[in-house]
Write a protein that holds these residues in place. Structure first.
Motif, PDB file in Angstrom:
ATOM      1  N   ALA A  59       0.947  -1.146  -0.101  1.00  0.00           N
ATOM      2  CA  ALA A  59      -0.052  -0.026  -0.121  1.00  0.00           C
ATOM      3  C   ALA A  59       0.777   1.319  -0.008  1.00  0.00           C
ATOM      4  CB  ALA A  59      -0.794  -0.021   1.239  1.00  0.00           C
TER       5      ALA A  59
ATOM      6  N   LEU B  29      -6.517  -2.871   5.001  1.00  0.00           N
ATOM      7  CA  LEU B  29      -6.417  -1.625   4.294  1.00  0.00           C
ATOM      8  C   LEU B  29      -6.458  -0.380   5.428  1.00  0.00           C
ATOM      9  CD1 LEU B  29      -9.132  -2.279   1.488  1.00  0.00           C
ATOM     10  CD2 LEU B  29      -6.368  -2.490   1.384  1.00  0.00           C
TER      11      LEU B  29
ATOM     12  N   HIS C 196      -5.296   3.620   4.605  1.00  0.00           N
ATOM     13  CA  HIS C 196      -6.416   3.949   3.575  1.00  0.00           C
ATOM     14  C   HIS C 196      -7.868   4.230   4.337  1.00  0.00           C
ATOM     15  CE1 HIS C 196      -3.648   2.803   0.519  1.00  0.00           C
ATOM     16  NE2 HIS C 196      -3.369   1.711   1.126  1.00  0.00           N
TER      17      HIS C 196
ATOM     18  N   SER D 197      -6.753  -8.532  -0.326  1.00  0.00           N
ATOM     19  CA  SER D 197      -6.508  -7.189  -0.089  1.00  0.00           C
ATOM     20  C   SER D 197      -5.489  -6.590  -0.990  1.00  0.00           C
ATOM     21  CB  SER D 197      -5.935  -7.109   1.461  1.00  0.00           C
ATOM     22  OG  SER D 197      -7.086  -7.359   2.353  1.00  0.00           O
TER      23      SER D 197
ATOM     24  N   LEU E 145      -5.698  -3.584  -3.684  1.00  0.00           N
ATOM     25  CA  LEU E 145      -4.718  -2.454  -3.885  1.00  0.00           C
ATOM     26  C   LEU E 145      -4.145  -2.311  -5.376  1.00  0.00           C
ATOM     27  CD1 LEU E 145      -3.078  -2.829  -0.369  1.00  0.00           C
ATOM     28  CD2 LEU E 145      -4.291  -0.563  -1.222  1.00  0.00           C
TER      29      LEU E 145
END
Length: 272
Positions: free
Chosen positions: A32, A61, A66, A265, A269
């Motif tokens: 991320a 996340l 995020h 996840s 992303l």
């Protein structure tokens, strides 16, 4: 190691995907940070489920910095007390549209799972300018005028008919989920959380003009362990359209957010 089928490489720009089958939560967070600054996600749940089903993904996340929203649609899960015969597809579309408008969200990655393909497609007609990417996870891509009842699996269609005949506001799901839906380790947990789905959401025809196709970044993820011809059809259509990136996770059940939250996840992303 799990085999991941990838039909396009566009999503891999700016990041190296290593060991998707065994990605750790820390790996998701590092990915991320490596890709970009903070992103905004809105997750929409499918039939019988609510925001609870995304928790393992949203936690990962959020740990990466995020902004994440996973609302339960009207009449479901923590909003099951609002179930009534007045709840329909427009209600669920408004749930998503109003969340994005009232939270003043921009550059959203909209993630729709299963039946939420109808909800997400309808919502984009109003807030498409606020959405920069979409991820359709084992989700319907409805045509204008189509009803969710028309594309539902046979057991669900029977449940819809039973609800109509009994005058009930909700359609009841399966009493027991097979491995194609969710891994045995999470079966009891999932079964304890599901609630009847508003029958009106199945019966109202959707109104779409193609807003979904206008989104700049589009990803379709198929989970073929779960047999569903409309999803196979959607995948085939997306594969033939260069504006879509497509992925398959052949060893993961329909509730991929429970079965493989790390892999999912990371994939989301990459797609955002």
């Amino acid at each position: 190691m799990t085999k991941l089928h990838v039909t396009r490489r566009r999503l891999l720009r700016g990041a190296t995907v290593v060991g998707l089958a065994g990605a750790s939560a820390s790996g998701v967070i590092e990915a991320a940070h490596a890709q970009a600054a903070r992103k905004t996600f809105v997750f929409v749940s499918g039939a019988f489920c609510g925001g609870w089903i995304w928790r393992r993904v949203t936690d990962r996340l959020e740990q990466g910095g995020h902004k994440v929203f996973a609302p339960s649609l009207t009449g479901l899960a923590d909003r099951s007390h609002l179930l009534s015969k007045d709840v329909n597809l427009d209600t669920h579309i408004a749930d998503v549209v109003n969340l994005i408008k009232w939270e003043s969200l921009e550059n959203v990655c909209l993630v729709a799972w299963s039946l939420a393909g109808y909800v997400g497609s309808g919502a984009l007609e109003s807030i498409g300018d606020r959405v920069s990417s979409v991820v359709w996870l084992d989700a319907f891509i409805p045509a204008d005028g189509q009803r969710a009842a028309d594309t539902a699996a046979e057991p669900v269609r029977k449940g819809i008919q039973a609800a109509i005949e009994k005058g009930e506001a909700g359609v009841r799901g399966s009493a027991k989920y097979p491995p194609a839906v969710v891994a045995e380790r999470d079966r009891v947990f999932a079964e304890s959380k599901v609630t009847p789905h508003p029958v009106g959401a199945y019966l109202q025809p959707i109104k779409v003009t193609g807003a979904l196709q206008k989104v700049a970044k589009k990803t379709y993820v198929r989970l073929p362990k779960f047999p569903m011809p409309p999803f196979d059809k959607a995948l085939a259509e997306c594969k033939s359209d260069k504006s879509w990136a497509t992925f398959e996770l052949p060893d993961v059940g329909h509730m991929a957010m429970l079965d493989a939250p790390d892999r999912l996840s990371e994939l989301i992303l990459q797609a955002a």
